[in-house]
Design an enzyme around this catalytic site. Structure first.
Site, PDB file in Angstrom:
ATOM      1  N   GLU A  37       0.840  -1.198   0.000  1.00  0.00           N
ATOM      2  CA  GLU A  37       0.000   0.000   0.000  1.00  0.00           C
ATOM      3  C   GLU A  37       0.879   1.253   0.000  1.00  0.00           C
ATOM      4  OE1 GLU A  37      -3.335   0.347  -0.421  1.00  0.00           O
ATOM      5  OE2 GLU A  37      -2.493   2.344  -0.656  1.00  0.00           O
ATOM      6  N   LYS A  69       8.302  -1.755  -2.057  1.00  0.00           N
ATOM      7  CA  LYS A  69       7.631  -0.995  -0.994  1.00  0.00           C
ATOM      8  C   LYS A  69       8.676  -0.422  -0.018  1.00  0.00           C
ATOM      9  CE  LYS A  69       4.830   0.719   1.901  1.00  0.00           C
ATOM     10  NZ  LYS A  69       4.092   1.945   1.644  1.00  0.00           N
ATOM     11  N   ASN A  91       9.608   3.775   0.409  1.00  0.00           N
ATOM     12  CA  ASN A  91       9.614   4.529   1.668  1.00  0.00           C
ATOM     13  C   ASN A  91      11.017   5.023   2.008  1.00  0.00           C
ATOM     14  OD1 ASN A  91       6.926   4.499   2.096  1.00  0.00           O
ATOM     15  ND2 ASN A  91       6.924   3.068   3.809  1.00  0.00           N
ATOM     16  N   CYS A 131       5.734   4.386   9.586  1.00  0.00           N
ATOM     17  CA  CYS A 131       6.394   3.507   8.614  1.00  0.00           C
ATOM     18  C   CYS A 131       7.810   3.867   8.194  1.00  0.00           C
ATOM     19  CB  CYS A 131       5.505   3.377   7.384  1.00  0.00           C
ATOM     20  SG  CYS A 131       3.998   2.456   7.771  1.00  0.00           S
ATOM     21  N   PHE A 132       8.125   5.145   7.983  1.00  0.00           N
ATOM     22  CA  PHE A 132       9.440   5.462   7.408  1.00  0.00           C
ATOM     23  C   PHE A 132      10.584   4.847   8.215  1.00  0.00           C
ATOM     24  CE2 PHE A 132       8.414   9.566   4.796  1.00  0.00           C
ATOM     25  CZ  PHE A 132       7.817   8.756   3.839  1.00  0.00           C
ATOM     26  N   GLN A 133      10.600   5.144   9.507  1.00  0.00           N
ATOM     27  CA  GLN A 133      11.708   4.633  10.323  1.00  0.00           C
ATOM     28  C   GLN A 133      11.696   3.116  10.379  1.00  0.00           C
ATOM     29  OE1 GLN A 133      13.429   6.453  13.967  1.00  0.00           O
ATOM     30  NE2 GLN A 133      12.158   4.936  14.975  1.00  0.00           N
TER      31      GLN A 133
HETATM   32  N1  LIG Z   1      -0.773   3.339   8.198  1.00  0.00           N
HETATM   33  C1  LIG Z   1      -0.463   3.543   6.936  1.00  0.00           C
HETATM   34  O1  LIG Z   1      -0.674   4.634   6.391  1.00  0.00           O
HETATM   35  C2  LIG Z   1       0.160   2.471   6.102  1.00  0.00           C
HETATM   36  C3  LIG Z   1       0.471   1.251   6.657  1.00  0.00           C
HETATM   37  N2  LIG Z   1       1.083   0.289   5.888  1.00  0.00           N
HETATM   38  C4  LIG Z   1       1.407  -1.016   6.465  1.00  0.00           C
HETATM   39  O2  LIG Z   1       0.182  -1.671   6.816  1.00  0.00           O
HETATM   40  C5  LIG Z   1       0.370  -2.469   7.985  1.00  0.00           C
HETATM   41  C6  LIG Z   1      -0.661  -2.086   9.016  1.00  0.00           C
HETATM   42  O3  LIG Z   1      -0.470  -0.728   9.351  1.00  0.00           O
HETATM   43  P1  LIG Z   1      -1.535   0.056  10.241  1.00  0.00           P
HETATM   44  O4  LIG Z   1      -2.912  -0.161   9.726  1.00  0.00           O
HETATM   45  O5  LIG Z   1      -1.040   1.442  10.353  1.00  0.00           O
HETATM   46  O6  LIG Z   1      -1.369  -0.724  11.646  1.00  0.00           O
HETATM   47  P2  LIG Z   1      -2.360  -0.762  12.880  1.00  0.00           P
HETATM   48  O7  LIG Z   1      -1.548  -1.260  14.033  1.00  0.00           O
HETATM   49  O8  LIG Z   1      -3.093   0.525  13.010  1.00  0.00           O
HETATM   50  O9  LIG Z   1      -3.456  -1.870  12.497  1.00  0.00           O
HETATM   51  C7  LIG Z   1      -3.191  -3.232  12.453  1.00  0.00           C
HETATM   52  C8  LIG Z   1      -4.405  -3.981  13.002  1.00  0.00           C
HETATM   53  O10 LIG Z   1      -4.201  -5.379  12.832  1.00  0.00           O
HETATM   54  C9  LIG Z   1      -4.908  -6.028  13.893  1.00  0.00           C
HETATM   55  N3  LIG Z   1      -4.454  -7.412  14.016  1.00  0.00           N
HETATM   56  C10 LIG Z   1      -3.259  -7.883  14.468  1.00  0.00           C
HETATM   57  N4  LIG Z   1      -3.222  -9.216  14.382  1.00  0.00           N
HETATM   58  C11 LIG Z   1      -4.415  -9.628  13.863  1.00  0.00           C
HETATM   59  C12 LIG Z   1      -4.976 -10.895  13.521  1.00  0.00           C
HETATM   60  N5  LIG Z   1      -4.279 -12.022  13.686  1.00  0.00           N
HETATM   61  N6  LIG Z   1      -6.222 -10.924  13.016  1.00  0.00           N
HETATM   62  C13 LIG Z   1      -6.924  -9.780  12.838  1.00  0.00           C
HETATM   63  N7  LIG Z   1      -6.440  -8.558  13.125  1.00  0.00           N
HETATM   64  C14 LIG Z   1      -5.207  -8.480  13.629  1.00  0.00           C
HETATM   65  C15 LIG Z   1      -4.604  -5.169  15.088  1.00  0.00           C
HETATM   66  O11 LIG Z   1      -5.542  -5.390  16.125  1.00  0.00           O
HETATM   67  C16 LIG Z   1      -4.681  -3.762  14.487  1.00  0.00           C
HETATM   68  O12 LIG Z   1      -5.949  -3.168  14.655  1.00  0.00           O
HETATM   69  C17 LIG Z   1       1.825  -2.257   8.411  1.00  0.00           C
HETATM   70  O13 LIG Z   1       2.607  -3.301   7.873  1.00  0.00           O
HETATM   71  C18 LIG Z   1       2.192  -0.946   7.758  1.00  0.00           C
HETATM   72  O14 LIG Z   1       3.585  -0.873   7.488  1.00  0.00           O
HETATM   73  C19 LIG Z   1       1.371   0.495   4.578  1.00  0.00           C
HETATM   74  C20 LIG Z   1       1.059   1.682   3.965  1.00  0.00           C
HETATM   75  C21 LIG Z   1       0.418   2.768   4.678  1.00  0.00           C
HETATM   76  O1  LIG Z   2       4.128   3.055   4.178  1.00  0.00           O
HETATM   77  C1  LIG Z   2       3.487   3.974   4.660  1.00  0.00           C
HETATM   78  O2  LIG Z   2       2.957   3.956   5.780  1.00  0.00           O
HETATM   79  C2  LIG Z   2       3.339   5.270   3.938  1.00  0.00           C
HETATM   80  O3  LIG Z   2       4.412   6.139   4.415  1.00  0.00           O
HETATM   81  C3  LIG Z   2       4.373   7.453   3.898  1.00  0.00           C
HETATM   82  O4  LIG Z   2       3.142   8.078   4.205  1.00  0.00           O
HETATM   83  P1  LIG Z   2       2.859   8.778   5.631  1.00  0.00           P
HETATM   84  O5  LIG Z   2       3.894   8.352   6.607  1.00  0.00           O
HETATM   85  O6  LIG Z   2       1.439   8.523   5.953  1.00  0.00           O
HETATM   86  O7  LIG Z   2       2.982  10.352   5.353  1.00  0.00           O
HETATM   87  P2  LIG Z   2       4.027  11.232   4.508  1.00  0.00           P
HETATM   88  O8  LIG Z   2       3.272  12.278   3.804  1.00  0.00           O
HETATM   89  O9  LIG Z   2       4.946  10.416   3.710  1.00  0.00           O
HETATM   90  O10 LIG Z   2       4.860  11.978   5.657  1.00  0.00           O
HETATM   91  C4  LIG Z   2       5.790  11.253   6.464  1.00  0.00           C
HETATM   92  C5  LIG Z   2       6.571  12.235   7.321  1.00  0.00           C
HETATM   93  O11 LIG Z   2       7.464  13.000   6.504  1.00  0.00           O
HETATM   94  C6  LIG Z   2       7.292  14.378   6.753  1.00  0.00           C
HETATM   95  N1  LIG Z   2       7.606  15.125   5.519  1.00  0.00           N
HETATM   96  C7  LIG Z   2       6.983  14.827   4.356  1.00  0.00           C
HETATM   97  C8  LIG Z   2       7.307  15.504   3.205  1.00  0.00           C
HETATM   98  C9  LIG Z   2       8.291  16.501   3.231  1.00  0.00           C
HETATM   99  O12 LIG Z   2       8.634  17.162   2.220  1.00  0.00           O
HETATM  100  N2  LIG Z   2       8.903  16.782   4.414  1.00  0.00           N
HETATM  101  C10 LIG Z   2       8.596  16.108   5.571  1.00  0.00           C
HETATM  102  O13 LIG Z   2       9.189  16.373   6.630  1.00  0.00           O
HETATM  103  C11 LIG Z   2       5.846  14.516   7.193  1.00  0.00           C
HETATM  104  O14 LIG Z   2       5.633  15.697   7.902  1.00  0.00           O
HETATM  105  C12 LIG Z   2       5.692  13.275   8.040  1.00  0.00           C
HETATM  106  O15 LIG Z   2       6.188  13.481   9.340  1.00  0.00           O
HETATM  107  C13 LIG Z   2       4.477   7.382   2.365  1.00  0.00           C
HETATM  108  O16 LIG Z   2       4.374   8.707   1.838  1.00  0.00           O
HETATM  109  C14 LIG Z   2       3.379   6.493   1.788  1.00  0.00           C
HETATM  110  O17 LIG Z   2       3.557   6.370   0.379  1.00  0.00           O
HETATM  111  C15 LIG Z   2       3.441   5.119   2.443  1.00  0.00           C
HETATM  112  O18 LIG Z   2       2.391   4.295   1.978  1.00  0.00           O
END
Ligand SMILES: NC(=O)C1=CN([C@@H]2O[C@H](COP(=O)(O)OP(=O)(O)OC[C@H]3O[C@@H](n4cnc5c(N)ncnc54)[C@H](O)[C@@H]3O)[C@@H](O)[C@H]2O)C=CC1
Ligand SMILES: O=C(O)[C@H]1O[C@H](OP(=O)(O)OP(=O)(O)OC[C@H]2O[C@@H](n3ccc(=O)[nH]c3=O)[C@H](O)[C@@H]2O)[C@H](O)[C@@H](O)[C@@H]1O
EC number: 1.1.1.22
Length: 463
Positions: free
Chosen positions: A143, A202, A206, A258-260
């Site tokens: 994603e 992916k 990031n 996610c970044f870190q």
């Molecule tokens: N948050 C974001 O914007 C993005 C996240 N990702 C990736 O997506 C994944 C999930 O991220 P988030 O949604 O932010 O995490 P989150 O921690 O908010 O949500 C994960 C959910 O999975 C549930 N869970 C854990 N084990 C389970 C199981 N066995 N069955 C059903 N549910 C279960 C947890 O209770 C929790 O609600 C990570 O790998 C992250 O790197 C990728 C792109 C964007």
């Molecule tokens: O894997 C993920 O979780 C996601 O991580 C980031 O998305 P997100 O962390 O939600 O938000 P960003 O807009 O990327 O910002 C990340 C951090 O960088 C900072 N940032 C962003 C842009 C910039 O120019 N400078 C800067 O300091 C933002 O303030 C924030 O703290 C990526 O942009 C998504 O493509 C990816 O799906």
């Protein structure tokens, strides 16, 4: 998943979570996360073809495609602690899927996972499914949405990436998933690759995005030392089409869940396969991010005559970016901790982050936040922080304001009124460069703007 349900009325989507509170919130009027536009999408299809449930086994058993989107945090103990991805939650999900499956399924890796995870998951699935006739095709479909802009990113994605096995069954599975996205994404934006390329793309995406920010943050320090302006530098280089104009904003540091985590995961993978120099290269992106947060805190302290002990400092914004209530790895945590360590009293205001969340974040050790059972319970003293619901109240009687999140509302506050109620000299430290610095100086503020020529007052203070 809500977007798939919204765009594909012919597909039934059931979102499952073991966290009952979250599912209850998804079924209520107040969704558990703040994301602009999400309410409308969920409300348009909830109860039609979008459902939220904790009955994981029943719905997984019935499904043709299972998207696994569980958390994949950084390990906090054992081998690889502090770097490697913790796949406990993923493996748990895979074991459960295998145990309830009586029909063949496509298993989609939606979580961000280390390259080669699909191989391990396949072994877990195959060895734990009682029915030898059940086939699992594993696809990687990472994603790319960003928080705060998720609905726009999902509606009009730059690309959808699907990785699968390079054999007829793998190709068929890829096309089945591609057909879901084809309801609204043009075919040329649906990229097909092998499994390992999709998984690694992916992490690489990031890492590259974070690297751009760290690069600009490093230049921001050089700008302050030389009188250059980091926004002018960003604009100048961003017009080169090979560089591009996005993601060049210097900041107090990048945050987010996610970044870190993903860079540390990449570093760990490189170390595991013996690529020491490659690991060091990517790790420097994190080092620079930590340096930037530390540098900001040092600026605040040195500007305020090298002592902030017992001084009230207003913190504008605690979320890791605007338009989200998410605080995971927000730079505000490290900045507040740094200021508190020097004796400051931080008064925090964020339009979307509540007091309980701030207390929990400041009390939770690094990396533990993503392991719900281990979230911190230490109490932060009343002398160290207050959380308020009004930005004017936060700044009332303060010596300085640190702007840490670029919420639009901060640019339109009445700074004349704020100035009048602050201790003089009144400082503003703009960690996002979103304020009108000339207007603030006109009012009488001493302004520190990240990566901008230093205010003469601060030059004296610093030297
Ligand atoms: N948050 C974001 O914007 C993005 C996240 N990702 C990736 O997506 C994944 C999930 O991220 P988030 O949604 O932010 O995490 P989150 O921690 O908010 O949500 C994960 C959910 O999975 C549930 N869970 C854990 N084990 C389970 C199981 N066995 N069955 C059903 N549910 C279960 C947890 O209770 C929790 O609600 C990570 O790998 C992250 O790197 C990728 C792109 C964007
Ligand atoms: O894997 C993920 O979780 C996601 O991580 C980031 O998305 P997100 O962390 O939600 O938000 P960003 O807009 O990327 O910002 C990340 C951090 O960088 C900072 N940032 C962003 C842009 C910039 O120019 N400078 C800067 O300091 C933002 O303030 C924030 O703290 C990526 O942009 C998504 O493509 C990816 O799906």
């Amino acid at each position: 998943m809500a977007m798939i349900a919204y765009k594909c009325p012919d597909i039934v989507v059931v979102v499952l979570d073991i966290n009952e509170g979250r599912i209850a919130a998804w079924n209520s009027d107040k969704l558990p996360i703040y994301e602009p536009g999400l309410d409308e999408v969920v409300k348009a299809c909830r109860g039609r073809n979008l459902f939220f449930s904790t009955d994981v086994k029943k719905h997984v058993a019935e499904a043709d495609i299972v998207f696994v989107s569980v958390n994949t945090p950084t390990k906090t103990r054992g081998v690889g602690a502090g770097k490697a991805a913790d796949l406990t939650y993923w493996e748990g999900a895979a074991r459960m899927i295998a145990s309830v499956s009586t029909s063949s399924k496509i298993i989609v890796e939606k979580s961000t996972v280390p390259v080669k995870t699909a191989e391990a998951i396949e072994k877990v699935l195959r060895r734990n499914c009682a029915d030898p006739g059940v086939d699992f095709q594993i696809l990687s479909n990472p994603e790319f949405l960003a928080e705060g802009t998720a609905i726009a990113d999902l509606t009009n994605p730059d690309r959808v990436l699907i990785g699968g096995k390079d054999n007829p069954a793998g190709h068929a599975a890829i096309e089945q998933l591609a057909a879901v996205y084809a309801h609204w994404v043009p075919q040329e934006r649906i990229l097909r690759t092998n499994l390992w390329s999709a998984e690694l793309s992916k992490l690489t995406a990031n890492a590259m995005l974070a690297q751009r920010i760290s690069s600009m943050n490093s230049i921001s320090a050089l700008c302050e030392a030389t009188g250059a302006d980091v926004q002018e530098v960003g604009r100048s280089i961003g017009t080169d089409s090979r560089i591009g104009s996005k993601f060049l904003n210097a900041s107090v540091g990048f945050g987010g869940s996610c970044f870190q985590k993903d860079i540390l995961n990449l570093v760990y993978i490189c170390e595991t396969v013996g690529l020491k120099e490659v690991a060091e290269y990517w790790h420097s992106v994190i080092t620079m991010n930590d340096y930037q947060k530390h540098r900001f805190v040092e600026r605040v302290i040195s500007s305020m005559f090298n002592t902030i002990s017992k001084k009230r400092i207003a913190i504008y914004g605690f979320a890791f970016k605007k338009d989200t209530g998410d605080t995971r790895e927000t730079p505000a945590i490290d900045v507040c901790r740094g200021l508190m360590a020097d004796g400051a009293h931080c008064v925090i205001y964020d339009p979307q982050v509540g007091a309980d969340q701030v207390h929990q974040d400041l009390a939770t050790p690094k990396f533990e936040w993503d392991h719900p059972a281990r979230a911190g319970s230490a109490v932060i003293g009343r002398d160290e922080i207050s959380i308020v619901s009004d930005p004017y109240e936060a700044a009332h009687g303060a010596h300085g304001i640190c702007l840490l999140t670029e919420w639009d509302m901060f640019a339109t506050l009445d700074y004349q009124k704020i100035f009048e109620n602050m201790v003089k000299p009144a400082f503003i430290f703009d960690g996002r460069n979103t304020l009108n610095h000339a207007a603030l100086r006109e009012i009488g503020f001493i302004v520190y703007a990240l990566g901008k020529p230093l205010d003469p007052f601060l030059q004296c203070a610093y030297n």
